[in-house]
Design a protein around this motif. Structure first.
Motif, PDB file in Angstrom:
ATOM      1  N   TYR A 170      44.619  26.475 -30.930  1.00 40.04           N
ATOM      2  CA  TYR A 170      45.817  25.774 -30.002  1.00 40.04           C
ATOM      3  C   TYR A 170      45.328  24.552 -29.508  1.00 40.04           C
ATOM      4  O   TYR A 170      46.224  23.660 -29.202  1.00 40.04           O
TER       5      TYR A 170
ATOM      6  N   TYR B 134      42.594  25.381 -18.356  1.00 44.65           N
ATOM      7  CA  TYR B 134      42.446  25.558 -19.793  1.00 44.65           C
ATOM      8  C   TYR B 134      41.445  24.615 -20.108  1.00 44.65           C
ATOM      9  O   TYR B 134      40.604  25.019 -20.999  1.00 44.65           O
TER      10      TYR B 134
ATOM     11  N   VAL C 279      38.043  26.150 -18.990  1.00 50.63           N
ATOM     12  CA  VAL C 279      37.675  27.301 -19.855  1.00 50.63           C
ATOM     13  C   VAL C 279      37.275  26.785 -21.183  1.00 50.63           C
ATOM     14  O   VAL C 279      36.246  27.434 -21.896  1.00 50.63           O
TER      15      VAL C 279
ATOM     16  N   VAL D  99      40.495  30.864 -31.154  1.00 51.70           N
ATOM     17  CA  VAL D  99      41.773  30.834 -30.897  1.00 51.70           C
ATOM     18  C   VAL D  99      42.107  29.333 -30.043  1.00 51.70           C
ATOM     19  O   VAL D  99      43.190  28.729 -30.177  1.00 51.70           O
ATOM     20  N   MET D 100      41.240  29.182 -29.155  1.00 53.32           N
ATOM     21  CA  MET D 100      41.389  27.886 -28.354  1.00 53.32           C
ATOM     22  C   MET D 100      41.090  26.829 -29.145  1.00 53.32           C
ATOM     23  O   MET D 100      41.925  25.677 -29.078  1.00 53.32           O
TER      24      MET D 100
ATOM     25  N   SER E   4      35.641  34.542 -31.388  1.00 49.32           N
ATOM     26  CA  SER E   4      37.088  34.973 -31.731  1.00 49.32           C
ATOM     27  C   SER E   4      37.983  34.082 -30.437  1.00 49.32           C
ATOM     28  O   SER E   4      38.919  33.561 -30.796  1.00 49.32           O
ATOM     29  N   ILE E   5      37.607  34.295 -29.272  1.00 44.99           N
ATOM     30  CA  ILE E   5      38.142  33.279 -28.143  1.00 44.99           C
ATOM     31  C   ILE E   5      38.070  31.917 -28.444  1.00 44.99           C
ATOM     32  O   ILE E   5      38.989  31.097 -28.179  1.00 44.99           O
ATOM     33  N   ALA E   6      36.936  31.569 -28.904  1.00 44.33           N
ATOM     34  CA  ALA E   6      36.631  29.803 -29.193  1.00 44.33           C
ATOM     35  C   ALA E   6      37.589  29.499 -30.446  1.00 44.33           C
ATOM     36  O   ALA E   6      38.136  28.546 -30.501  1.00 44.33           O
TER      37      ALA E   6
ATOM     38  N   LEU F 284      33.449  27.676 -22.740  1.00 44.86           N
ATOM     39  CA  LEU F 284      33.602  28.434 -23.846  1.00 44.86           C
ATOM     40  C   LEU F 284      32.607  27.649 -24.749  1.00 44.86           C
ATOM     41  O   LEU F 284      31.770  28.186 -25.701  1.00 44.86           O
TER      42      LEU F 284
ATOM     43  N   SER G 140      33.261  38.279 -29.508  1.00 47.85           N
ATOM     44  CA  SER G 140      34.234  38.013 -28.412  1.00 47.85           C
ATOM     45  C   SER G 140      34.179  36.648 -28.248  1.00 47.85           C
ATOM     46  O   SER G 140      35.271  36.038 -28.457  1.00 47.85           O
ATOM     47  N   ILE G 141      33.144  35.843 -28.061  1.00 51.72           N
ATOM     48  CA  ILE G 141      33.201  34.378 -27.652  1.00 51.72           C
ATOM     49  C   ILE G 141      33.638  33.761 -29.009  1.00 51.72           C
ATOM     50  O   ILE G 141      34.306  32.691 -28.822  1.00 51.72           O
TER      51      ILE G 141
END
Length: 186
Positions: free
Chosen positions: A124, A156, A159, A120-121, A116-118, A163, A113-114
């Motif tokens: 972007y 943003y 986070v 994506v961030m 995949s979120i990292a 993260l 989870s960490i």
């Protein structure tokens, strides 16, 4: 007088984070007062040529303001995360108890989870942009308002900072701590 006492009662990571967010609101206020002219066009060309250009949280309603804020986030967030990591290493040498008590399946799920979120961030923040004034109506208010966009950008950045700290703890600090514990026989 009371504000300084409240600020001094905050923990060091909270103070570091708050100080890192102040430039977002200062930039938003300054760019709002800045007249469109030669300085604006030079600033935009400098950002496009020498910095990252249009990345991160961005708004097509006020492109220069959001471009400056997004480039600040892209440059400052990793630096602030590094400061938070150094502070965390100094004051918390062992991982948190819930992390130690977690079974392997949940730990793998947390790591995925960490990660995949990292991903994506990071995508972007450095390779694409997120236009807050386009898209779904419930999030469009952040991209259309000059007052709410800095709040969105600050969230943003918070986070993103934490993260990166969580990714460090999960992928570097915790595995090294486990290796040291296994070698020492505990």
């Amino acid at each position: 007088m009371r504000t300084s006492k409240t600020f001094s009662r905050l923990s060091a990571p909270a103070r570091i984070t708050l100080v890192s967010l102040l430039p977002i609101f200062i930039i938003a206020a300054f760019m709002f007062l800045l007249p469109v002219g030669e300085f604006s066009s030079r600033l935009e060309s400098f950002i496009d040529l020498h910095l990252l250009g249009r990345v991160g949280p961005w708004s097509s309603r006020f492109p220069l303001d959001s471009k400056v804020i997004a480039n600040y986030i892209a440059v400052a967030a990793p630096i602030v995360s590094l400061v938070l990591i150094l502070h965390w290493r100094q004051h918390r040498p062992r991982p948190a108890e819930p992390l130690l008590a977690m079974n392997r399946h949940r730990f793998v799920l947390l790591c995925c989870s960490i990660l995949s979120i990292a991903a994506v961030m990071l995508y972007y923040s450095y390779f694409s942009y997120l236009d807050a004034s386009q898209g779904r109506t419930k999030y469009r208010i952040f991209g259309e308002s000059r007052v709410l966009f800095p709040v969105f950008a600050a969230l943003y950045m918070v986070v993103f900072e934490y993260l990166l700290l969580a990714a460090y703890v999960l992928f570097v600090h915790y595995p090294l701590w486990l290796l040291v514990q296994r070698r020492s026989g505990n």
